[in-house]
Scaffold this motif. Structure first.
Motif, PDB file in Angstrom:
ATOM      1  N   CYS A  97      86.120  23.631  34.772  1.00 30.79           N
ATOM      2  CA  CYS A  97      85.966  24.435  33.558  1.00 30.79           C
ATOM      3  C   CYS A  97      87.302  24.621  32.859  1.00 30.79           C
ATOM      4  O   CYS A  97      88.365  24.405  33.433  1.00 30.79           O
ATOM      5  N   LYS A  98      87.220  25.034  31.596  1.00 32.62           N
ATOM      6  CA  LYS A  98      88.391  25.546  30.902  1.00 32.62           C
ATOM      7  C   LYS A  98      88.757  26.890  31.526  1.00 32.62           C
ATOM      8  O   LYS A  98      87.920  27.554  32.139  1.00 32.62           O
ATOM      9  N   ARG A  99      90.005  27.267  31.395  1.00 32.18           N
ATOM     10  CA  ARG A  99      90.378  28.604  31.910  1.00 32.18           C
ATOM     11  C   ARG A  99      89.525  29.650  31.194  1.00 32.18           C
ATOM     12  O   ARG A  99      89.390  29.614  29.974  1.00 32.18           O
ATOM     13  N   PRO A 100      88.945  30.583  31.950  1.00 33.88           N
ATOM     14  CA  PRO A 100      88.005  31.529  31.341  1.00 33.88           C
ATOM     15  C   PRO A 100      88.658  32.532  30.407  1.00 33.88           C
ATOM     16  O   PRO A 100      89.808  32.930  30.600  1.00 33.88           O
ATOM     17  N   GLU A 101      87.899  32.910  29.416  1.00 33.56           N
ATOM     18  CA  GLU A 101      88.302  33.944  28.461  1.00 33.56           C
ATOM     19  C   GLU A 101      87.213  35.004  28.472  1.00 33.56           C
ATOM     20  O   GLU A 101      86.141  34.820  27.915  1.00 33.56           O
ATOM     21  N   VAL A 102      87.470  36.098  29.152  1.00 28.96           N
ATOM     22  CA  VAL A 102      86.488  37.166  29.298  1.00 28.96           C
ATOM     23  C   VAL A 102      86.922  38.335  28.424  1.00 28.96           C
ATOM     24  O   VAL A 102      88.001  38.898  28.621  1.00 28.96           O
ATOM     25  N   VAL A 103      86.082  38.683  27.455  1.00 26.04           N
ATOM     26  CA  VAL A 103      86.410  39.742  26.502  1.00 26.04           C
ATOM     27  C   VAL A 103      85.346  40.822  26.585  1.00 26.04           C
ATOM     28  O   VAL A 103      84.147  40.536  26.518  1.00 26.04           O
ATOM     29  N   VAL A 104      85.777  42.046  26.730  1.00 23.91           N
ATOM     30  CA  VAL A 104      84.839  43.173  26.764  1.00 23.91           C
ATOM     31  C   VAL A 104      85.428  44.305  25.934  1.00 23.91           C
ATOM     32  O   VAL A 104      86.640  44.528  25.936  1.00 23.91           O
ATOM     33  N   GLY A 105      84.569  44.992  25.201  1.00 24.33           N
ATOM     34  CA  GLY A 105      85.041  46.052  24.308  1.00 24.33           C
ATOM     35  C   GLY A 105      84.424  47.391  24.630  1.00 24.33           C
ATOM     36  O   GLY A 105      84.456  47.862  25.762  1.00 24.33           O
ATOM     37  N   GLY A 106      83.815  47.998  23.618  1.00 28.06           N
ATOM     38  CA  GLY A 106      83.244  49.328  23.783  1.00 28.06           C
ATOM     39  C   GLY A 106      82.097  49.390  24.766  1.00 28.06           C
ATOM     40  O   GLY A 106      81.748  50.468  25.250  1.00 28.06           O
ATOM     41  N   GLU A 107      81.522  48.224  25.103  1.00 29.45           N
ATOM     42  CA  GLU A 107      80.385  48.212  26.035  1.00 29.45           C
ATOM     43  C   GLU A 107      80.812  48.276  27.495  1.00 29.45           C
ATOM     44  O   GLU A 107      79.971  48.356  28.389  1.00 29.45           O
ATOM     45  N   LEU A 108      82.119  48.261  27.757  1.00 21.38           N
ATOM     46  CA  LEU A 108      82.615  48.257  29.133  1.00 21.38           C
ATOM     47  C   LEU A 108      82.189  49.519  29.882  1.00 21.38           C
ATOM     48  O   LEU A 108      82.316  50.631  29.387  1.00 21.38           O
ATOM     49  N   THR A 109      81.695  49.317  31.102  1.00 19.76           N
ATOM     50  CA  THR A 109      81.365  50.434  32.000  1.00 19.76           C
ATOM     51  C   THR A 109      82.065  50.202  33.331  1.00 19.76           C
ATOM     52  O   THR A 109      82.483  49.075  33.641  1.00 19.76           O
ATOM     53  N   ALA A 110      82.175  51.250  34.134  1.00 16.54           N
ATOM     54  CA  ALA A 110      82.825  51.133  35.440  1.00 16.54           C
ATOM     55  C   ALA A 110      82.071  50.165  36.340  1.00 16.54           C
ATOM     56  O   ALA A 110      82.670  49.449  37.150  1.00 16.54           O
ATOM     57  N   GLU A 111      80.745  50.104  36.196  1.00 14.95           N
ATOM     58  CA  GLU A 111      79.931  49.225  37.044  1.00 14.95           C
ATOM     59  C   GLU A 111      80.240  47.750  36.812  1.00 14.95           C
ATOM     60  O   GLU A 111      80.084  46.930  37.721  1.00 14.95           O
ATOM     61  N   MET A 112      80.679  47.399  35.612  1.00 18.31           N
ATOM     62  CA  MET A 112      80.962  45.999  35.298  1.00 18.31           C
ATOM     63  C   MET A 112      82.190  45.488  36.038  1.00 18.31           C
ATOM     64  O   MET A 112      82.426  44.283  36.092  1.00 18.31           O
ATOM     65  N   LEU A 113      82.983  46.399  36.608  1.00 16.13           N
ATOM     66  CA  LEU A 113      84.185  46.020  37.340  1.00 16.13           C
ATOM     67  C   LEU A 113      83.952  45.977  38.843  1.00 16.13           C
ATOM     68  O   LEU A 113      84.906  45.840  39.620  1.00 16.13           O
ATOM     69  N   GLU A 114      82.707  46.104  39.249  1.00 19.56           N
ATOM     70  CA  GLU A 114      82.342  46.020  40.667  1.00 19.56           C
ATOM     71  C   GLU A 114      81.240  44.971  40.838  1.00 19.56           C
ATOM     72  O   GLU A 114      80.580  44.594  39.874  1.00 19.56           O
ATOM     73  N   ILE A 115      81.047  44.519  42.071  1.00 21.33           N
ATOM     74  CA  ILE A 115      79.945  43.593  42.336  1.00 21.33           C
ATOM     75  C   ILE A 115      78.639  44.326  42.063  1.00 21.33           C
ATOM     76  O   ILE A 115      78.416  45.435  42.550  1.00 21.33           O
ATOM     77  N   THR A 116      77.792  43.707  41.265  1.00 20.79           N
ATOM     78  CA  THR A 116      76.512  44.331  40.922  1.00 20.79           C
ATOM     79  C   THR A 116      75.369  43.563  41.573  1.00 20.79           C
ATOM     80  O   THR A 116      75.416  42.332  41.686  1.00 20.79           O
ATOM     81  N   PHE A 117      74.372  44.289  41.989  1.00 21.20           N
ATOM     82  CA  PHE A 117      73.192  43.674  42.588  1.00 21.20           C
ATOM     83  C   PHE A 117      72.076  43.671  41.561  1.00 21.20           C
ATOM     84  O   PHE A 117      71.618  44.730  41.122  1.00 21.20           O
ATOM     85  N   ASP A 118      71.701  42.477  41.132  1.00 21.26           N
ATOM     86  CA  ASP A 118      70.608  42.307  40.172  1.00 21.26           C
ATOM     87  C   ASP A 118      69.292  42.484  40.927  1.00 21.26           C
ATOM     88  O   ASP A 118      68.845  41.591  41.643  1.00 21.26           O
ATOM     89  N   ALA A 119      68.678  43.667  40.766  1.00 22.40           N
ATOM     90  CA  ALA A 119      67.475  43.976  41.531  1.00 22.40           C
ATOM     91  C   ALA A 119      66.295  43.090  41.142  1.00 22.40           C
ATOM     92  O   ALA A 119      65.413  42.834  41.970  1.00 22.40           O
ATOM     93  N   THR A 120      66.267  42.623  39.907  1.00 18.07           N
ATOM     94  CA  THR A 120      65.166  41.768  39.457  1.00 18.07           C
ATOM     95  C   THR A 120      65.202  40.411  40.145  1.00 18.07           C
ATOM     96  O   THR A 120      64.190  39.920  40.660  1.00 18.07           O
ATOM     97  N   HIS A 121      66.389  39.785  40.154  1.00 19.90           N
ATOM     98  CA  HIS A 121      66.531  38.454  40.753  1.00 19.90           C
ATOM     99  C   HIS A 121      67.114  38.507  42.155  1.00 19.90           C
ATOM    100  O   HIS A 121      67.240  37.470  42.808  1.00 19.90           O
ATOM    101  N   ARG A 122      67.497  39.706  42.594  1.00 18.46           N
ATOM    102  CA  ARG A 122      68.044  39.936  43.929  1.00 18.46           C
ATOM    103  C   ARG A 122      69.269  39.063  44.189  1.00 18.46           C
ATOM    104  O   ARG A 122      69.359  38.342  45.184  1.00 18.46           O
ATOM    105  N   ILE A 123      70.207  39.133  43.242  1.00 21.39           N
ATOM    106  CA  ILE A 123      71.424  38.329  43.315  1.00 21.39           C
ATOM    107  C   ILE A 123      72.642  39.234  43.190  1.00 21.39           C
ATOM    108  O   ILE A 123      72.675  40.140  42.361  1.00 21.39           O
ATOM    109  N   ASN A 124      73.654  38.995  44.019  1.00 21.66           N
ATOM    110  CA  ASN A 124      74.941  39.662  43.882  1.00 21.66           C
ATOM    111  C   ASN A 124      75.755  38.930  42.821  1.00 21.66           C
ATOM    112  O   ASN A 124      76.015  37.724  42.956  1.00 21.66           O
TER     113      ASN A 124
END
Length: 446
Positions: A240-267
Motif C-alpha cells: 500500500c501507499k503510506r496511510p493517511e488517516v484523518v479524523v476531525g470533530g467525529e473523533l471519540t475515545a473509543e476510536m483510539l482503542e480496539i473495537t469489537f464489531d458486535a454485528t460481524h463479531r470482528i476485532n
C-alpha cells in the motif's frame, strides 16, 4: 567511507524487508498457532459448498505446504471430507461434515473474521519498525515539490521539514483558511516509498483486522521502483501507499482503542494502528465531543515511549510500535488546549498565518488561469487595498481560490465576458463575507 556505510545500511534494510515479506513455508514460519489456521479453514469452507486446496491456499494467503497438513488433520477429526478426488479439477476438493459445520458455526460466533491468515504480533512489530518514516529524510526541495499547489512562506517550509525529520508530533495552528489541513494531509506523500500492511494480526487466539480498504490504498502494479517483490512474497501482506488517516470533530475515545464489531463479531484495529508508518491527523482539535484533555492524555505514553498499549475485548493486553507522524491541527492556540507538560512532548508547534501581498497576488493569478479568467492590476489592488483593508480581513490563502471560483460561477450564470472587474468582485465579496456592522463578527477571529 560514508557512501559505503550508507550502502551497507540500505542493503541491511532491504534484507530485513525481504525477510519480513517472504512467504512462509511451514506452520512454524507462519508464526501463528495451527488452531487459528484450522478455524479460518473451517470458516472459509462454511462460506461455500466445497473448495479445492489451491483455492483455500489462495484465500488464506498460505502455501500448500501449510494448508495441506491442516486439512489432513481436520479430515482425521471428521470435520471435513473429500468430495472430489481431483480427477476433473486442479486438486482435491473438501467440504464440511455435519460436525464440521457445527464447529465452524461456533468459530464464527467466537470470531467472525474471514480473510487471509493473520501475521503474528512479533512479525507485525518488526514490520512496522522496519518501515518507519524515520528511515527517510525530507529536504527543502522535496517539501516544496510536494506542496507546490500551495503558496507557503519560506519560514513555514523550514519549520515543517525539520519537524517531519524529527519523528516527533506536530501541532499546527492558526486562522481557518491558512492551509493547515491542506499541508497536513500532504505530508505523507513526501515519503514516496510503499509499505506492507497485514490484513490482520494474531494476538493469542484473537484476530485483529488491520487492513481497511477505505484508509489504505493498495498498490497493484508489479513494477514499482522502490520495493520489488518476487513471486514468493507473503500474501498475508498487502502492498500500500503510506496511510493517511484523518479524523476531525467525529473523533471519540473509543476510536483510539480496539473495537469489537458486535454485528460481524470482528476485532478492528484502532485509528493509530491503521495509521502506523503513515500520518494520523487529528483535525479541528477542540471541536470533538470528547474533552480535549481526554484526547491529549491518550497520547502521553505513545509520545514518550513510541509504544502504544492496547487490549482486546477478551482481555488480551499487548503493545505495538507507535510509528507514525502524529499531527494536531487547530484554529485554537495550543496554550488554550494543552498544558506545558503535554506541549513539551509534542516538540514542534507551527503557526500558520496570513500570506504576503505578493503571494496573495500570485495565488489570485493562478486561480484565474485555472478558470480561464483575467483580472487587471487595478482590480486586484482594489481587492487588497479597499476590500480587505476596509473590513480588516487578513490575506489568507483560501480567499483567492474561493473568490475567483465564485466569480467564475457568476460569469457562467450571466454569460458575461471572462473578466473579473470591480463590480463583479464587490457582488461576490458581499455573498462570501458577512458584514461586520450588521453582525458584530470580527473577521480576524474567523
Amino acid at each position: 567511507m560514508d557512501t559505503f556505510a550508507s550502502c551497507l545500511s540500505e542493503n541491511k534494510a532491504s534484507d530485513n524487508q525481504a525477510q519480513l515479506t517472504n512467504k512462509p513455508i511451514s506452520i512454524k514460519e507462519s508464526g501463528i498457532p495451527s488452531k487459528v489456521i484450522e478455524s479460518l479453514l473451517l470458516k472459509h469452507l462454511m462460506q461455500s459448498t466445497d473448495e479445492d486446496t489451491i483455492t483455500l491456499s489462495h484465500k488464506l494467503g498460505l502455501t500448500g505446504n501449510i494448508v495441506d497438513p491442516v486439512l489432513q488433520k481436520l479430515k482425521s477429526e471428521a470435520l471435513i471430507e473429500i468430495c472430489s478426488d481431483g480427477k476433473y479439477s486442479r486438486s482435491l476438493r473438501y467440504s464440511l461434515t455435519v460436525r464440521g459445520r457445527q464447529i465452524a458455526q461456533h468459530e464464527l460466533q467466537r470470531d467472525g473474521y474471514i480473510g487471509p491468515a493473520p501475521i503474528s504480533l512479533t512479525h507485525y512489530q518488526s514490520l512496522v519498525l522496519n518501515q518507519s518514516t524515520s528511515k527517510e529524510r525530507v529536504t527543502p526541495e522535496l517539501l516544496r515539490s510536494g506542496l507546490n499547489q500551495l503558496v507557503l512562506p519560506e519560514n513555514i517550509i523550514f519549520k515543517v521539514g525539520p519537524a517531519l525529520n524529527s519523528g516527533r508530533a506536530i501541532f499546527i495552528y492558526g486562522l481557518p483558511g491558512t492551509g493547515k489541513t491542506y499541508v497536513s494531509r500532504r505530508l505523507v506523500s513526501l515519503f514516496n516509498n510503499d509499505i506492507f500492511i497485514p490484513y490482520s494480526v494474531c494476538v493469542g487466539n484473537q484476530i485483529i483486522q488491520v487492513y481497511d480498504p477505505i484508509l489504505h490504498k493498495a498498490v497493484h502494479t508489479s513494477t514499482a521502483a522502490t520495493m520489488r517483490l518476487d513471486e514468493g512474497h507473503d500474501e498475508r501482506l498487502i502492498r500500500c501507499k503510506r496511510p493517511e488517516v484523518v479524523v476531525g470533530g467525529e473523533l471519540t475515545a473509543e476510536m483510539l482503542e480496539i473495537t469489537f464489531d458486535a454485528t460481524h463479531r470482528i476485532n478492528r484495529a484502532p485509528l493509530q494502528m491503521k495509521a502506523n508508518n503513515g500520518i494520523l491527523l487529528i483535525d479541528d482539535l477542540g471541536r470533538q465531543k470528547v474533552a480535549v484533555d481526554a484526547i491529549l492524555n491518550r497520547w502521553i505514553i505513545p509520545l514518550e515511549e513510541r509504544i502504544d498499549y492496547l487490549a482486546t475485548a477478551s482481555g488480551e493486553h499487548f503493545d505495538i510500535p507507535f510509528e507514525q507522524i502524529l499531527v494536531f491541527s487547530s484554529n485554537i492556540h495550543p496554550a488554550k488546549l494543552a498544558d506545558d507538560a503535554f506541549l513539551r512532548r509534542i516538540g514542534y508547534k507551527i503557526e500558520f498565518g496570513p500570506i504576503s501581498r505578493e503571494d496573495y497576488c500570485q495565488l489570485w493569478q493562478q486561480h484565474c488561469q485555472q478558470f480561464g479568467l483575467s483580472t487587471s492590476t487595478e482590480t486586484l489592488n482594489f481587492v487588497i487595498n479597499t476590500l480587505h483593508q476596509r473590513q480588516h480581513i487578513p490575506l489568507l490563502p483560501c480567499y483567492p481560490r474561493d473568490l475567483v471560483s465564485m466569480c467564475h460561477n457568476q460569469i457562467q450564470f450571466t454569460e458575461q465576458s471572462p473578466v473579473i472587474d470591480q463590480s463583479l468582485i464587490e457582488l461576490v465579496w458581499h455573498c462570501y463575507f458577512v458584514d461586520d456592522q450588521s453582525t458584530g463578527v470580527n473577521h480576524d477571529e474567523r
